[in-house]
Design an enzyme around this catalytic site. Sequence first.
Site, PDB file in Angstrom:
ATOM      1  N   GLU A  47       0.860  -1.143  -0.007  1.00 50.83           N
ATOM      2  CA  GLU A  47       0.015  -0.102   0.020  1.00 50.83           C
ATOM      3  C   GLU A  47       0.991   1.234   0.004  1.00 50.83           C
ATOM      4  O   GLU A  47       1.796   1.288   0.697  1.00 50.83           O
ATOM      5  CB  GLU A  47      -0.860   0.249   1.433  1.00 50.83           C
ATOM      6  CG  GLU A  47      -1.872  -1.154   1.258  1.00 50.83           C
ATOM      7  CD  GLU A  47      -2.807  -0.875   2.444  1.00 50.83           C
ATOM      8  OE1 GLU A  47      -2.796   0.122   3.152  1.00 50.83           O
ATOM      9  OE2 GLU A  47      -3.607  -1.781   2.855  1.00 50.83           O
ATOM     10  N   ASP A  58      -6.305   7.042  11.021  1.00 47.96           N
ATOM     11  CA  ASP A  58      -5.043   6.745  11.313  1.00 47.96           C
ATOM     12  C   ASP A  58      -4.745   7.193  12.681  1.00 47.96           C
ATOM     13  O   ASP A  58      -4.907   8.459  13.051  1.00 47.96           O
ATOM     14  CB  ASP A  58      -4.178   7.120  10.353  1.00 47.96           C
ATOM     15  CG  ASP A  58      -4.238   6.415   9.206  1.00 47.96           C
ATOM     16  OD1 ASP A  58      -4.191   5.065   9.247  1.00 47.96           O
ATOM     17  OD2 ASP A  58      -4.567   6.886   7.997  1.00 47.96           O
TER      18      ASP A  58
END
Length: 272
Positions: A47, A58
């Site tokens: 990724e 996140d």
Amino acid sequence: MGNVETALSRARAAGRPILVGYVTGGIRDDWTGLLAAMAGAGADAIEIGLPFSDPMLDGPVIQEASAAAIARGANVAGLLAEVRETVRETVARDVPLIAMTYANHAYSRGVGRYCRDLADAGISGTIVPDLPAGECDEYLGAARDAGLDATLMVTPATPDEQIRAIAGRSRGFLYVMSVMATTGPAGERDDTRGWAVAARARRHSGPRPVLIGFGIDTPDRAAAAARHADGVIVASALMRRVLDGASAADIGRDVAALRTALDSTVLDAAAR
């Protein structure tokens, strides 16, 4: 079937637990070298996080990594240009790249243009974690038209009926969040609930692999997760090392250790 699904399904068919690494694009000058190091050390896919100023899914590590990249001037157009110009010369062609970023980047550019730009750069997959599965028709259509595998996510709170529906629309793999929290180290967390949702997801995923992410922070935890899924995604643990100054070679060794731990689960199963 797109490049991501082809590569990961091939690994699963061979009986090899899948390992997906992660690099925040632009985190430092040699960020593309980190991709090459991961590919060379045994990652099945990687990724690329396209940094965003408000990465709400996140935790502190990826937030810090995104802030570092943005401070260096990283932006979507520039990062994709770097991928287009250099990465395919250094990353193995059978290790697909997956762009992960937030809906703002995709929709501010127009989802059709965004997906075409990814494909033109040599990226094979896309993940937009803050886009609800019930509101992603335009995005999924644009990804399909561009030849991208668009991967969707499920959580420990996702009911079975919705897992089935999401699995039917996901491409590349089905991404299982192991915890209802942001990304980051798991510490002493009880992983039972995360492993259970992976087992539920596998009942509905059909031909697509099921991978566990969020809190896969050590080789031992990666191996434990792989006993309940087809593989793992490791992001924050690797970016913490990069932020602390680890070289590309160091990151390659970290990925190799993860690869060894995952492969050991196959040997353990055979021994039993």
